[in-house]
Scaffold this motif. Structure first.
Motif, PDB file in Angstrom:
ATOM      1  N   SER A 132      88.854   8.827  77.700  1.00 14.16           N
ATOM      2  CA  SER A 132      88.873   9.816  76.436  1.00 14.16           C
ATOM      3  C   SER A 132      89.423   9.054  75.391  1.00 14.16           C
ATOM      4  CB  SER A 132      89.667  11.254  76.772  1.00 14.16           C
ATOM      5  OG  SER A 132      89.607  11.986  75.704  1.00 14.16           O
ATOM      6  N   SER A 157      86.206   8.706  68.623  1.00 12.90           N
ATOM      7  CA  SER A 157      85.179   8.004  68.237  1.00 12.90           C
ATOM      8  C   SER A 157      84.675   7.850  66.678  1.00 12.90           C
ATOM      9  CB  SER A 157      83.971   8.827  68.941  1.00 12.90           C
ATOM     10  OG  SER A 157      84.138   8.640  70.427  1.00 12.90           O
ATOM     11  N   GLU A 214      86.309  13.057  68.744  1.00  7.66           N
ATOM     12  CA  GLU A 214      86.860  12.860  70.339  1.00  7.66           C
ATOM     13  C   GLU A 214      85.377  12.858  71.239  1.00  7.66           C
ATOM     14  OE1 GLU A 214      90.411  14.477  71.637  1.00  7.66           O
ATOM     15  OE2 GLU A 214      91.406  14.465  69.548  1.00  7.66           O
ATOM     16  N   ARG A 215      85.592  11.718  72.107  1.00  8.90           N
ATOM     17  CA  ARG A 215      84.825  11.981  73.141  1.00  8.90           C
ATOM     18  C   ARG A 215      85.278  11.608  74.562  1.00  8.90           C
ATOM     19  NH1 ARG A 215      81.510   6.305  72.921  1.00  8.90           N
ATOM     20  NH2 ARG A 215      83.628   5.718  73.071  1.00  8.90           N
ATOM     21  N   SER A 216      84.900  12.527  75.436  1.00  9.21           N
ATOM     22  CA  SER A 216      85.359  12.580  76.680  1.00  9.21           C
ATOM     23  C   SER A 216      84.140  12.102  77.550  1.00  9.21           C
ATOM     24  CB  SER A 216      86.159  13.763  76.915  1.00  9.21           C
ATOM     25  OG  SER A 216      86.585  13.627  78.418  1.00  9.21           O
ATOM     26  N   VAL A 217      84.466  11.110  78.713  1.00  9.09           N
ATOM     27  CA  VAL A 217      83.320  11.132  79.690  1.00  9.09           C
ATOM     28  C   VAL A 217      84.066  11.035  80.938  1.00  9.09           C
ATOM     29  CG1 VAL A 217      83.498   8.647  79.500  1.00  9.09           C
ATOM     30  CG2 VAL A 217      81.541   9.520  80.485  1.00  9.09           C
ATOM     31  N   TYR A 276      79.187  14.328  79.303  1.00 10.16           N
ATOM     32  CA  TYR A 276      79.914  13.940  77.893  1.00 10.16           C
ATOM     33  C   TYR A 276      80.432  15.236  77.448  1.00 10.16           C
ATOM     34  CZ  TYR A 276      78.268   9.000  77.874  1.00 10.16           C
ATOM     35  OH  TYR A 276      78.200   7.597  78.307  1.00 10.16           O
ATOM     36  N   ASN A 312      82.127  16.143  73.631  1.00  9.31           N
ATOM     37  CA  ASN A 312      82.786  15.963  72.408  1.00  9.31           C
ATOM     38  C   ASN A 312      83.530  17.209  71.672  1.00  9.31           C
ATOM     39  OD1 ASN A 312      79.784  14.033  72.276  1.00  9.31           O
ATOM     40  ND2 ASN A 312      81.637  13.180  71.444  1.00  9.31           N
ATOM     41  N   ASN A 362      76.128  10.741  74.646  1.00 11.43           N
ATOM     42  CA  ASN A 362      77.121  10.032  74.071  1.00 11.43           C
ATOM     43  C   ASN A 362      77.107   9.895  72.513  1.00 11.43           C
ATOM     44  OD1 ASN A 362      79.079   8.146  73.613  1.00 11.43           O
ATOM     45  ND2 ASN A 362      78.324   6.536  74.282  1.00 11.43           N
ATOM     46  N   GLU A 411      78.632   9.068  69.095  1.00 13.76           N
ATOM     47  CA  GLU A 411      79.457   8.102  68.794  1.00 13.76           C
ATOM     48  C   GLU A 411      80.004   8.085  67.432  1.00 13.76           C
ATOM     49  OE1 GLU A 411      79.667   4.348  69.716  1.00 13.76           O
ATOM     50  OE2 GLU A 411      79.537   4.364  71.998  1.00 13.76           O
ATOM     51  N   VAL A 444      73.693   9.102  68.486  1.00 11.33           N
ATOM     52  CA  VAL A 444      73.925   9.210  69.867  1.00 11.33           C
ATOM     53  C   VAL A 444      73.822   7.794  70.225  1.00 11.33           C
ATOM     54  CG1 VAL A 444      73.150   9.780  71.937  1.00 11.33           C
ATOM     55  CG2 VAL A 444      73.805  11.515  70.607  1.00 11.33           C
ATOM     56  N   SER A 486      71.660   9.488  77.818  1.00 13.44           N
ATOM     57  CA  SER A 486      71.733   9.452  76.338  1.00 13.44           C
ATOM     58  C   SER A 486      70.292   8.949  75.824  1.00 13.44           C
ATOM     59  CB  SER A 486      72.763   8.787  75.755  1.00 13.44           C
ATOM     60  OG  SER A 486      74.057   9.679  76.066  1.00 13.44           O
TER      61      SER A 486
END
Length: 437
Positions: free
Chosen positions: A232, A235, A249-252, A259, A261, A308, A310, A329, A336
């Motif tokens: 996490s 981004s 923010e991005r959490s995977v 994903y 966001n 994703n 970004e 993305v 993605s």
């Protein structure tokens, strides 16, 4: 270690006490996004778009319909331009790639911010040095390498500068490391977030100098699976017309969605400035206050497994006064694609310019002092509708809201100003040229 966490969360009313949320409402609202797949037929392969910035109306015919953006790819040092058509409500209609350009030298570029048609350049954030560099749009060559505080040299591999934002008036830029510096704390887990540093930079012409630093608490990973490489991080960043800072923010994680966001409104007021030498060796064992943040949107881009997302940037203003927030993305994974994303962004107008809980004569004086500012105006300077200027629209909103209390706050409302008095205050400003709509 003692660390003060200052989140300003949007809470539901507390049923038992009858009290409502304990913090001020967000300045902005986000509607759920629309998406389209980027048409890349004119340029060939497009890979791993990471940052995006708005260039203005397209120079191609039908410019009232076409809006041009530039995206930077995080591999190969490629700058891509593409045109977008929006429906009147901001929904994406189509997105088509126009051209691509190789940048020299090439780095792992992640964030991008356009300067102006006069300067015709972009600033790019790259994560491995990490650094911020300016490149010419005409030649693709580097114009300058911005000096960055040495503490950011402690960034983890592939976790440095992922974001870049520039104010509409061109006087400020922001960037941040994606996940914690080695001297500041651990990476995010499913039970705890990670602490990154926001870096504000002063811009004067072609001169850029580092200014304040602030701690920002990224949310934990949204899933508990340890399969793959769950993470996490922060981004991207966006600066809105009134100076409000947004964080993407991005959490995977190997869960559903893959994903997730989150977009937050960020407020540095009251946060500790970490540019003081006290914090040069890191945040371990130090007392500090991070920025506050309020959630505007959280979800998966495609509504299922997610993609994703970004990059994020402020796009054009719509006819109804709302704005487009456009994202790209990164297609560098099996789920993605080269997806373009558009949110509709609307302001929460307010005439309480001095933030004292009422709307009165002192707020009018704030508007009076700011009237005529045409770009980069803040709410405190009299920008009620948060469009970056102070004009008759803001005065009209003050007039309509005058003497209207803000819920739950003490009031100190003076006698209403008469229309004659208002006219007496406005005429000298018009005569002196300070009035500009």
């Amino acid at each position: 270690m003692v660390m003060k966490i200052k989140y300003c969360l949007l809470l539901f009313a507390v049923v038992f006490s009858g009290h409502s949320a304990f913090c001020q409402a967000a300045n902005w609202n986000l509607a759920p996004p629309s998406t389209v797949l980027l048409d890349t037929s004119a340029v060939g392969a497009v890979s791993q778009m990471s940052g995006v910035t708005y260039l203005g109306l397209s120079p191609l015919p039908a410019t009232t319909l076409l809006h041009r953006f530039a995206a930077v790819q995080n591999e190969g040092g490629v700058l891509l331009t593409f045109d977008v058509v929006f429906d009147p409500d901001g929904t994406l209609f189509l997105a088509k790639a126009v051209s691509s350009q190789i940048l020299s030298p090439s780095f792992d570029f992640e964030g991008i911010a356009y300067t102006s048609s006069t300067r015709n350049s972009v600033y790019l954030a790259e994560e491995n040095t990490p650094g911020v560099r300016e490149f010419s749009l005409a030649t693709g060559s580097q114009l300058q390498n911005v000096a960055i505080p040495p503490v950011f040299g402690n960034s983890r591999a592939n976790r440095g500068f992922e974001s870049l934002a520039r104010s509409p008036d061109g006087t400020t830029m922001w960037t941040a490391n994606e996940q914690a510096l080695t001297v500041d704390g651990p990476l995010a887990t499913s039970s705890a977030g990670t602490t990154v540093r926001l870096l504000r930079m002063d811009v004067a012409g072609d001169s850029v100098s580092p200014a304040e630093q602030y701690a920002y608490e990224v949310d934990p990973i949204h899933g508990t699976s340890t399969i793959g490489s769950p993470q996490s991080g922060l981004s991207d960043l966006v600066l809105l017309p009134d100076g409000t800072l947004l964080a993407l923010e991005r959490s995977v994680a190997f869960t559903s969605p893959l994903y997730l966001n989150r977009i937050y409104e960020v407020d540095p007021a009251g946060a500790t400035d970490l540019s003081d030498e006290t914090f040069d060796s890191g945040l371990f064992g130090e007392n500090y206050v991070p920025v506050s943040k309020q959630i505007l949107w959280s979800g998966a881009i495609d509504g299922s497994s997610g993609q994703n997302l970004e990059g994020l940037t402020l796009g054009p203003r719509l006819a109804n006064g709302d704005w487009v927030l456009l994202g790209v993305v990164d297609d560098g994974d099996p789920v993605s694609q080269n997806t373009i994303v558009a949110f509709t962004l609307s302001a929460n107008p307010s005439a309480d310019f001095d933030s004292d809980g009422d709307i009165d004569g002192s707020d009018f004086l704030s508007w009076q002092r700011g009237v005529g500012i045409s770009i980069g105006a803040t709410h405190a300077e009299g920008d009620a509708d948060r469009d970056g200027d102070v004009d008759a629209d803001d005065l009209a909103f003050w007039q309509s809201a005058y003497s209207a209390p803000l819920s739950g706050l003490p009031l100190a409302v003076p006698e209403p100003l008469s229309n004659t008095l208002l006219l007496g205050l406005l005429v000298p400003m018009i005569a002196s040229g300070r009035w500009r709509s």
